[in-house]
Write an enzyme that holds these catalytic residues in place. Sequence first.
Site, PDB file in Angstrom:
ATOM      1  N   ARG A 124       4.820  -5.105 -15.584  1.00  0.00           N
ATOM      2  CA  ARG A 124       4.163  -5.043 -14.746  1.00  0.00           C
ATOM      3  C   ARG A 124       2.286  -4.452 -15.420  1.00  0.00           C
ATOM      4  NH1 ARG A 124       5.131  -1.123  -9.382  1.00  0.00           N
ATOM      5  NH2 ARG A 124       2.674  -1.870  -8.536  1.00  0.00           N
ATOM      6  N   ARG A 146       9.781  -3.154   0.661  1.00  0.00           N
ATOM      7  CA  ARG A 146       8.928  -3.883   0.991  1.00  0.00           C
ATOM      8  C   ARG A 146       9.162  -5.136   1.730  1.00  0.00           C
ATOM      9  NH1 ARG A 146       5.405  -0.314   2.260  1.00  0.00           N
ATOM     10  NH2 ARG A 146       4.236   1.142  -0.107  1.00  0.00           N
ATOM     11  N   SER A 188      -5.118  -3.747 -11.158  1.00  0.00           N
ATOM     12  CA  SER A 188      -4.686  -2.619 -10.390  1.00  0.00           C
ATOM     13  C   SER A 188      -5.662  -1.504  -9.828  1.00  0.00           C
ATOM     14  CB  SER A 188      -3.432  -2.067 -10.643  1.00  0.00           C
ATOM     15  OG  SER A 188      -2.733  -0.703 -10.002  1.00  0.00           O
ATOM     16  N   SER A 189      -5.625  -0.890  -8.683  1.00  0.00           N
ATOM     17  CA  SER A 189      -6.824   0.153  -8.331  1.00  0.00           C
ATOM     18  C   SER A 189      -6.116   1.559  -8.807  1.00  0.00           C
ATOM     19  CB  SER A 189      -6.834   0.493  -6.699  1.00  0.00           C
ATOM     20  OG  SER A 189      -6.199   1.135  -5.772  1.00  0.00           O
ATOM     21  N   GLN A 211      -3.766  -9.819  -5.465  1.00  0.00           N
ATOM     22  CA  GLN A 211      -2.757  -9.243  -6.831  1.00  0.00           C
ATOM     23  C   GLN A 211      -0.821  -9.047  -6.732  1.00  0.00           C
ATOM     24  OE1 GLN A 211      -4.448  -8.119  -4.285  1.00  0.00           O
ATOM     25  NE2 GLN A 211      -4.821  -5.425  -4.600  1.00  0.00           N
ATOM     26  N   ARG A 238       5.556 -10.764  -4.784  1.00  0.00           N
ATOM     27  CA  ARG A 238       5.653 -10.760  -3.591  1.00  0.00           C
ATOM     28  C   ARG A 238       5.739 -11.719  -2.246  1.00  0.00           C
ATOM     29  NH1 ARG A 238       4.375  -4.571  -2.051  1.00  0.00           N
ATOM     30  NH2 ARG A 238       6.368  -3.347  -2.583  1.00  0.00           N
ATOM     31  N   ASP A 282      -0.465  -3.902   0.505  1.00  0.00           N
ATOM     32  CA  ASP A 282       1.206  -3.575   0.490  1.00  0.00           C
ATOM     33  C   ASP A 282       1.529  -3.931   1.800  1.00  0.00           C
ATOM     34  OD1 ASP A 282       1.403  -2.120  -1.631  1.00  0.00           O
ATOM     35  OD2 ASP A 282       1.379  -0.263  -0.545  1.00  0.00           O
ATOM     36  N   LYS A 314      12.589   3.226  -2.055  1.00  0.00           N
ATOM     37  CA  LYS A 314      11.463   3.832  -2.874  1.00  0.00           C
ATOM     38  C   LYS A 314      10.586   4.058  -1.872  1.00  0.00           C
ATOM     39  CE  LYS A 314       9.135   1.492  -6.519  1.00  0.00           C
ATOM     40  NZ  LYS A 314       8.033   1.564  -6.195  1.00  0.00           N
ATOM     41  N   ARG A 353      -1.396  11.652  -5.564  1.00  0.00           N
ATOM     42  CA  ARG A 353      -2.015  12.602  -5.888  1.00  0.00           C
ATOM     43  C   ARG A 353      -2.099  13.687  -5.641  1.00  0.00           C
ATOM     44  NH1 ARG A 353      -2.309   7.398  -4.896  1.00  0.00           N
ATOM     45  NH2 ARG A 353      -4.105   5.704  -5.617  1.00  0.00           N
TER      46      ARG A 353
END
Length: 399
Positions: free
Chosen positions: A111, A359, A152-153, A310, A318, A288, A385, A24
Amino acid sequence: MIIRPVDEVRGELNAPPSKSYTHRAYFLALLAEGESTIENPLVCDDTLATIEAIRSFGAGVDGKTVVPPEEPSPGFVYARESGTTARFSTALAGGIGGKTLIDGARRLRERPMDGLVKALKGLGAEVDGFSLPLTVKGPVKSGRVSVDASKSSQFVSGLLLLGAEVGLKVEARNPVSKPYIEMTLRTMEAFGVEFEREGFSFEVYPGVKGTRYKVPGDYSTASFFLAAGALYGKVRVNNLLREDVQADMAFLDALEEFGARVKRGRDYVKVEGGELKAVALDCSDFPDSFPILAVVAAYAEGRSVIRARQLRFKESDRVRAMAVNLSRMGVKVRELEDGLEIEGGRPRGAKVETFNDHRIAMAMSIAALGATGPSIIEDTESVSKSHPGFFDDLRRLLE
C-alpha cells in the site's frame, strides 16, 4: 461459511465503536501531557496494532487508560494490516530523535506510503524506503510542508498529529476521503490541540492535553446492517450520532438515492426498503462504503456506476474483488479504472472470496442473504480487522 437466503431482515442493533476515532484517540493520548482515558474503544486487530505501536513509542496502556511517556522514544512498530497504524506511526516517528522501524503484513507492504515519505523528507527527517518496511529518523527540522494526498487522507492526518507533537504548517494537495481529515481535527479538538485552517491548509500548534474521550459509534460498520434493511426489510442501528463528521454518513444519502427510506434520529438511524433504482455515485470521500454500495446496486433496477479513485490501494483491490465476486453471483459487471458498472437483478448463490479483506467479507455476506440459493463465503475471519462481532450481530437481525 455457508449463508442461505432469507425472506426478510428486521431488527435493532447497537453500532460498534468507531475504528477511525479509536486510532486517533490512542495516538493523541500518546502525545498528551497527562493521563487519558479512552472510553468505549473498538477492540479489533487494527486498533490492537495501534495500542502496540504507542507502547513501542513508550506509552503505558492498561485497558482504557493511557499514560504517555515524558517524550516518545524510537522503537519498532509492526502495524499488522493496519494502514492507519503504519501511516500515523511513520508521521510521528518524524518528531522523534533516533531511528524507528515500521513494518507490516504483506498487503500493507504493497500500500502507498510515498506521499507521506516525501513530506517527511521535505521536513528534514531521514527516511529509508518509500513503502514498508521503512525507517524514520527525526526530529524534523522545518515547520512547513505540502503533501500530495491524492492516494490517502491518512498522509494528511498523520502530519496533523505530527503538528500536535512539534508544531507544523500543513498544506494538503488533492485530498481524497476528506471527511477523515475532519475526524482527525475533531479528535484533536477533544484533546485540546489548537490549530488554524483555511480550506485544507492548516497551522497546528504543539500541545496535547490528557483527557477522558468517549469513542462514538461507527457508521462504516453500521452501513452493512443498514444496507440489509434497504434490501430485505427494516433495520435500526443505535449509537450513531447525527452530529458527527464521519465519512460514511454519506452512505445514508446514497441509500436514499437508490430509493431506500432513511430516518436519522439524534443517536440512531433506521433504514427501510423501497423500490431500488440504479444510480451513479462517486464515493471518493467515503470509499469504505464502496463494497456494500456495489451490493445494493446488484439488487437495484437498472445500470449503476459506482466510483472511488483510491479503491485499488485498500486491503485488497476492491474494484477487482467486487467485480470477481458479483460476477460469480451472476451479476453483469463491467470493471472500470476507478469503479464498477453494475446491471442490477437477482444475484444467485455462489462461492465467493474475501481476498482477506474485512469489508469484502461483510459486503458479500449481505449480498448472499437475498440470493437465489446458498452461498459459501471463504475466509470470513478477516472481519476481525474491524468488527470481530460482525456475524453475531448479523445473526441477531435474522432471529
